[in-house]
Design an enzyme around this catalytic site. Structure first.
Site, PDB file in Angstrom:
ATOM      1  CB  VAL A   1      -0.953   0.025   1.215  1.00 20.65           C
ATOM      2  CG1 VAL A   1      -1.941  -1.121   1.149  1.00 20.65           C
ATOM      3  CG2 VAL A   1      -0.180  -0.033   2.527  1.00 20.65           C
ATOM      4  CG  ASP A   2       1.217   5.738  -1.920  1.00 19.56           C
ATOM      5  OD1 ASP A   2       2.388   5.858  -1.504  1.00 19.56           O
ATOM      6  OD2 ASP A   2       0.535   6.687  -2.331  1.00 19.56           O
ATOM      7  CE  LYS A   3       3.831   8.481   4.297  1.00 18.80           C
ATOM      8  NZ  LYS A   3       3.080   9.740   4.093  1.00 18.80           N
TER       9      LYS A   3
ATOM     10  CB  THR B   1      -3.496   4.114   0.706  1.00 14.96           C
ATOM     11  OG1 THR B   1      -3.419   4.405  -0.688  1.00 14.96           O
ATOM     12  CG2 THR B   1      -4.024   2.695   0.883  1.00 14.96           C
TER      13      THR B   1
ATOM     14  CB  VAL C   1      -3.568  -0.325  -2.549  1.00 15.91           C
ATOM     15  CG1 VAL C   1      -4.732   0.650  -2.520  1.00 15.91           C
ATOM     16  CG2 VAL C   1      -4.046  -1.746  -2.308  1.00 15.91           C
TER      17      VAL C   1
END
Length: 669
Positions: free
Chosen positions: A335-337, A340, A537
């Site tokens: 996941v990107d921070k 997200t 993501v």
């Protein structure tokens, strides 16, 4: 008459008429008395019966009614078989056709009628089920607006929705459907966006907010500037995507199709050899019926259509059967921070003054002046805060020189201003004698992004910008683990201290910080080399290389992005993080149903074959059990259309006011 015409050309007319003829045959034979059971027809007809079967009694009225039932039910089956043969395909219809015609030739009219009648019922059930499992698509089509109220020549005019022109002002009144994608230019209201995002709670809309075609006004009055009309709306793109996805085949389905092309001829050969060896025509014809792989053929597509349709109803667009199957194998989620795990709306949180001759406002004024010409996302919260406190920059910004990975250098009022990290100070020969680096590290450990501010050769302070962790981010990670995902990994371009603070708060398993876009790609590829099936993501921009490399690319909040809807393997239309574990769980459930269906279909065929050779299973009994297995497969797939109670409860919890008012932690953007 319209209802009769609709029924006549529908799926159930043939089996109903055939069934009535079968009942009439039984009625004539058992209730009508001997007079109804006599030979009918001219002498040559009776003679033909004597020659073929040794008795003219084969042509009684009861048998003729049974034959008529077989013809009514079998006509379409034979036609489909011939069409398939013309394309060099040996279909299931051919197996049934040969068995029914053979049964008729040997005078077994009941078997011929029973086989074709049951097969026709099975076909009608399959068609009805596929229509039912496509109900999500039908619902999307149903919410498409028919009319729109637009302002033309200073007056309200009602026009067909597809005739609205780009740039027109559309009026959305309470209870009306929004006919276009657009931007609110005036008014306030609450829109039910369930058809787009799957969220049942109405969303408040006001000036500058985005709205989507097919959503429904629950209160208020909105004036909307049309930015997407007709086929260019988000709803139209969703419908197109779901249509394609439900028709796309999974790898397992493609294998079953290839298997059927060899299996069906093999059944023919087995029946022929059995007939030649045993000299039992009835046994050979029974094998043709028993060997029909109908349940096997429908086992995969009915599950895929149901699974993708269920996802679409919940605001999850899955690109097709192949991606649904791959999603069930996901073992690692990257996941990107920003946007997200965090809300994606950074704010200025701290101003640390390190020059005692200056005030907090002075440090903010210099920082804002330096950032005035910057395009970096973190410049916006600094400029907004400066304007709120009345020290925002005025006029044209000075020269700004970005220093990759370190910060910026700006010319402000003939003064050099540095804003960035400690390496930026070192590069420009500025000595940190006031503990700026230590202050920056303290802020970073709290999950904030610190920036040291230096004017000429002196450090004057440190400012920090932070985002808020999404309240449902920790629960998302927990749910992903519960869905069978081994590890959740954060890939961020931010510093290690900031990333670790967010990782600790959300329960992330592994953290990769200070990454460039190509570094994220390498991280995804490394997980794949370790044997993981990876879902990535991200926002689709700086994460594009990693999204393309991942086994499954997931776009969050895709309702406002046409590119995301068309290109993402999974597009989560809303901004609800819980949709991510829900999509993984649904994929696993769908694949589980597919496997169950395959087992049911194969076990039924094997059991029937054993029963035929052991004795006791007739042609009609075999077809009845066969169609029963088709029904079981269909009902099993239909379970996917039911609400997942656990997912629904978690989704509601994620949206509830109680959840949203919990204390949130400040973290970096």
């Amino acid at each position: 008459m319209n209802w009769f015409r609709k029924w006549w050309y529908g799926n159930w007319a043939v089996p109903v008429i055939s069934g009535l003829l079968i009942l009439a045959s039984f009625g004539v034979q058992y209730l009508g008395g001997g007079a109804w059971n006599t030979v009918v027809g001219p002498q040559w007809w009776v003679d033909a019966g004597e020659h073929a079967h040794g008795s003219g009694q084969v042509f009684t009225l009861a048998n003729l009614l049974m034959l008529a039932a077989a013809v009514v039910a079998g006509y379409g089956i034979v036609l489909n078989a011939v069409r398939a043969l013309m394309t060099k395909m040996i279909s299931i219809d051919l197996l049934v056709s040969v068995a029914a015609i053979g049964a008729t030739i040997i005078g077994n009219f009941w078997e011929a009628a029973a086989v074709t009648f049951l097969f026709a019922i099975g076909h009608a059930l399959e068609a009805a089920t596929m229509n039912k499992t496509r109900s999500a698509l039908a619902e999307l089509v149903a919410v498409a607006p028919d009319f729109a109220v637009v302002m033309r020549d200073g007056e309200q005019q009602e026009v067909p929705a597809h005739q609205v022109r780009m740039g027109e002002i559309v009026l959305v009144k309470n209870g009306a459907k929004v006919p276009v994608d657009g931007q609110v230019v005036a008014g306030t209201g609450a829109l039910d966006e369930a058809s787009i995002t799957g969220e049942s709670i109405p969303v408040e809309k006001s000036k500058s907010d985005q709205v989507f075609a097919g959503t429904i006004s629950r209160s208020g009055f909105l004036q909307v500037l049309a930015t997407g009309v007709g086929a260019d709306t988000t709803l139209a793109r969703i419908i197109h995507r779901v249509e394609e996805a439900q028709d796309a085949k999974a790898r397992t389905q493609a294998f079953i199709d290839r298997f059927s092309t060899w299996y069906t001829p093999a059944v023919f050969i087995l029946a022929l050899l059995t007939g030649l060896i045993t000299q039992d025509v009835v046994l050979a014809l029974t094998l043709l019926v028993i060997g029909c792989p109908g349940a096997l053929v429908i086992s995969i597509p009915v599950a895929i259509v149901a699974g993708i349709g269920r996802a679409a109803r919940n605001g999850i667009l899955i690109k097709g059967g192949e991606y649904l199957e791959t999603s069930a194998k996901i073992s690692a989620v990257a996941v990107d921070k920003t946007g997200t795990l965090t809300e994606g709306r950074p704010k200025l949180t701290d101003i640390v003054v390190l020059d005692q001759t200056l005030s907090r406002t002075d440090v903010l004024r210099w920082a804002a002046a330096a950032e005035a010409g910057s395009e970096h996302p973190l410049a916006r919260p600094i400029l907004d805060s400066a304007r709120e406190e009345g020290v925002g920059p005025v006029g044209i910004p000075g020269d700004v020189t970005p220093v990759a990975g370190k910060g910026i250098v700006s010319a402000v009022e003939d003064t050099r201003v540095l804003i960035g990290n400690a390496p930026l100070l070192e590069q420009y020969g500025v000595t940190d004698s006031v503990g700026a680096d230590a202050a920056a590290n303290d802020l970073a450990a709290q999950g904030k992004t610190p920036m040291i501010v230096a004017v000429d050769d002196a450090v004057i302070g440190v400012i920090a910008v932070a985002d808020q962790i999404r309240t449902d981010a920790p629960k998302m990670v927990e749910r992903l683990h519960a869905a069978g995902v081994d590890k959740v990994v954060m890939l961020t371009g931010d510093t290690r201290l900031v990333a670790e603070a967010i990782g600790k708060a959300t329960g992330i398993d592994e953290i990769h910080a200070s990454l460039l876009p190509e570094d994220k790609l390498d991280a995804v590829a490394a997980m794949q080399r370790d044997g993981h099936t990876v879902a990535m993501v991200g926002d689709g921009v700086n994460d594009a290389p990693a999204l393309a490399t991942a086994d499954i690319g997931v776009a969050m909040g895709a309702a406002g992005s046409a590119v995301a809807v068309e290109t993402a393997d999974i597009a989560l239309m809303g901004d609800n993080l819980m949709k991510l574990p829900e999509s993984v769980s649904l994929a696993k459930r769908t694949i589980s149903v597919m496997r169950q269906n395959i087992f049911i279909a194969l076990a039924t065929v094997v059991a029937l074959l054993i029963g035929v050779f052991a004795g006791g299973v007739t042609m009609s009994v075999g077809m009845l059990v066969h169609e029963g297995s088709v029904l079981v497969v269909i009902l099993n797939a239909m379970r996917l259309m039911r609400n997942d109670q656990h997912s629904t409860a978690m989704s509601k919890a994620a949206r509830s006011p109680a959840t949203q008012t919990k204390d949130t932690q400040a973290v970096d953007a």
